[in-house]
Design an enzyme around this catalytic site. Structure first.
Site, PDB file in Angstrom:
ATOM      1  N   ASP A   1      -2.407 -18.661   4.324  1.00 56.93           N
ATOM      2  CA  ASP A   1      -3.367 -19.536   3.625  1.00 56.93           C
ATOM      3  C   ASP A   1      -3.989 -20.549   4.600  1.00 56.93           C
ATOM      4  O   ASP A   1      -5.181 -20.839   4.532  1.00 56.93           O
ATOM      5  CB  ASP A   1      -2.715 -20.251   2.424  1.00 56.93           C
ATOM      6  CG  ASP A   1      -1.316 -20.714   2.718  1.00 56.93           C
ATOM      7  OD1 ASP A   1      -0.370 -20.019   2.344  1.00 56.93           O
ATOM      8  OD2 ASP A   1      -1.169 -21.765   3.375  1.00 56.93           O
TER       9      ASP A   1
ATOM     10  N   ASP B   1      -6.257  -6.848   4.626  1.00 56.82           N
ATOM     11  CA  ASP B   1      -7.352  -6.421   3.750  1.00 56.82           C
ATOM     12  C   ASP B   1      -8.215  -7.620   3.370  1.00 56.82           C
ATOM     13  O   ASP B   1      -9.440  -7.619   3.531  1.00 56.82           O
ATOM     14  CB  ASP B   1      -6.737  -5.778   2.497  1.00 56.82           C
ATOM     15  CG  ASP B   1      -7.789  -5.256   1.549  1.00 56.82           C
ATOM     16  OD1 ASP B   1      -8.840  -4.788   2.024  1.00 56.82           O
ATOM     17  OD2 ASP B   1      -7.568  -5.325   0.325  1.00 56.82           O
TER      18      ASP B   1
ATOM     19  N   TYR C   1       0.817  -1.213   0.000  1.00 58.17           N
ATOM     20  CA  TYR C   1       0.000   0.000   0.000  1.00 58.17           C
ATOM     21  C   TYR C   1       0.851   1.263   0.000  1.00 58.17           C
ATOM     22  O   TYR C   1       0.330   2.362  -0.156  1.00 58.17           O
ATOM     23  CB  TYR C   1      -0.944   0.017   1.203  1.00 58.17           C
ATOM     24  CG  TYR C   1      -2.084  -0.935   1.013  1.00 58.17           C
ATOM     25  CD1 TYR C   1      -3.327  -0.470   0.600  1.00 58.17           C
ATOM     26  CD2 TYR C   1      -1.918  -2.294   1.206  1.00 58.17           C
ATOM     27  CE1 TYR C   1      -4.373  -1.353   0.406  1.00 58.17           C
ATOM     28  CE2 TYR C   1      -2.953  -3.172   1.008  1.00 58.17           C
ATOM     29  CZ  TYR C   1      -4.173  -2.711   0.609  1.00 58.17           C
ATOM     30  OH  TYR C   1      -5.206  -3.578   0.412  1.00 58.17           O
TER      31      TYR C   1
ATOM     32  N   LYS D   1       2.909 -14.537   5.639  1.00 58.30           N
ATOM     33  CA  LYS D   1       3.375 -15.430   4.569  1.00 58.30           C
ATOM     34  C   LYS D   1       4.897 -15.552   4.646  1.00 58.30           C
ATOM     35  O   LYS D   1       5.608 -15.470   3.633  1.00 58.30           O
ATOM     36  CB  LYS D   1       2.990 -14.840   3.209  1.00 58.30           C
ATOM     37  CG  LYS D   1       1.745 -15.342   2.524  1.00 58.30           C
ATOM     38  CD  LYS D   1       1.490 -16.816   2.537  1.00 58.30           C
ATOM     39  CE  LYS D   1       1.928 -17.495   1.277  1.00 58.30           C
ATOM     40  NZ  LYS D   1       1.517 -18.924   1.248  1.00 58.30           N
TER      41      LYS D   1
END
Ligand code: ATP
Length: 393
Positions: A259, A283, A149, A219
């Site tokens: 995930d 998000d 972002y 991640k």
């Protein structure tokens, strides 16, 4: 005593008659603000019988500001939010063309509102895709200022991206760019300070609300230094600053690959109390979690800087031009954001009353059109729904 909320050594000092600025918002903002304000004032009156009262101050932003002043975000609006510290807002129309990409982003950047807080819970009576939606009850802390972002990227086949790719290949010995001649490149900054302050905010929130489990969602298996750094600095911070809480079991910190988190959040949502994520993962997670409790249209949100005390509470939906001015909009996202605001300034009795009134109405199948359809129940207009809430208060 002054009527201004201020922050002293990281703690809010709140007068009994605080001035709290609001931005009505565009589109359905105009349908829901006035209704919501009645609920807020009634809940405050019921909680404190006149001993406390909010002095609401309108600030202009968005289309309404543009029409009246020629500016989408007048400087006085920013000055007032800086001065009064805490504000609440409806949805804002995004200016088409011109300098400002998003008013929401501009507000967050200017005030360095680094913590995006989104509680996710189920309201009995709402249609959800899960068999046991009531098991989902967690608070999302999404980092608001870093990650992709930051907007650092270069378009494929421009001179700039070619310069960057050349630098990466020659100076940094990067040879993993699969198609160097046609790649766009983006940069993902994740810092120690940025990670630690959001993780600290989440831990403080957990401790203040008797929640035990903090889960770092990341991640780091793929992005070792950015997402992996977020994880590592989170554990470091917990050990350095919250050792006694970890030892006593009052606080537990763990982590999960993003995930797997999405899988576990569907299968075993009861495993999570407070989750902390980098910006992009946050998000995805905020909306996915809101959807799994059927609450995407009613979920509230806040953007906060815990050091300065600045906070903006906001309806998380857009301006919904299709139903604007029709007295059909659901005011719950704004109302629940208001409940978060009252909780933030320490008026928990008010927050509890607002939530309880909404819980009662929805459990009685009293809802606006957006929710009523899925529940095969008759829809109430915005003002009818609010009248029911005022009764329950
Ligand atoms: P924007 O362009 O400002 O994001 P939008 O209407 O395109 O606005 P959303 O807010 O995501 O974006 O709304 C999508 C649709 O969902 C709306 O057109 C409306 O029909 C419905 N909706 C959104 N918020 C509400 C609400 N509070 N009450 C009822 N319906 C809503």
């Amino acid at each position: 005593m002054s009527n201004t909320i201020y922050c002293k050594q990281g703690h809010l000092v709140v007068p009994d008659n605080p001035i709290i600025p609001y931005i009505e918002g565009d589109g359905i903002g105009q349908d829901i603000w006035k209704q919501a304000q009645q609920v807020f004032d009634c809940a405050v009156e019921k909680a404190y019988q006149g001993r406390k009262k909010v002095d609401w101050l309108e600030l202009l932003a968005g289309k309404k500001a543009y029409d009246q002043t020629g500016s989408w975000l007048p400087p006085e609006t920013m000055t007032s939010i800086k001065q009064y510290l805490v504000a609440i807002k409806g949805p804002l129309e995004t200016p088409v063309g011109g300098g400002i990409r998003s008013l929401n982003v501009a507000l967050r950047q200017e005030l360095d509102l680094y913590a995006c807080q989104r509680p996710v819970r189920y309201f009995q009576g709402i249609e959800s895709p899960l068999k046991h939606p009531e098991k989902t009850n967690m608070v999302v802390f999404r980092e608001n200022t870093e990650d992709i972002y930051a907007g650092i990227e270069w378009e494929a086949q421009t001179a700039e991206v070619q310069t960057l790719i050349h630098f990466l290949q020659t100076e940094m010995k990067v040879n993993q760019i699969r198609f160097p001649a046609s790649s766009s490149i983006g940069i993902k900054p994740i810092s120690i300070e940025g990670s630690k302050r959001i993780i600290r905010a989440a831990i403080e929130y957990a401790l203040a609300n008797d929640l035990r489990r903090i889960t770092l969602v990341h991640k780091g298996n793929i992005q070792k230094f950015t997402e992996g750094g977020f994880r590592k600095w989170g554990y470091e911070l917990a050990q350095q600053e919250y050792g006694p809480y970890l030892q006593s079991g009052k606080l537990q910190i763990n982590d999960i690959i993003a995930d797997n988190f999405f899988q576990q959040a569907l299968l075993h949502p009861e495993k999570f109390d407070v989750i902390v994520l980098t910006n992009l993962n946050g998000d995805y997670a905020s909306d996915a979690l809101a959807a799994q409790v059927g609450g995407i249209g009613i979920s509230p949100g806040a953007n906060i800087n815990y050091e300065t005390g600045h906070a903006i509470f906001e309806a998380t939906h857009g301006t919904a031009p299709d139903i604007a001015g029709k007295n059909q909009a659901n005011p719950c996202s704004l109302l629940l954001s208001g409940a978060m605001l009252f909780s933030y300034i320490g008026w928990q009795e008010v927050a509890d009353r607002i939530q309880k009134a909404i819980e009662t109405a929805i459990a009685n199948q009293e809802m606006t059109a957006d929710l009523a359809q899925a529940c095969s129940t008759r829809a109430l207009s915005t003002s009818q729904f609010v009248a029911r809430l005022l009764d329950y208060l």
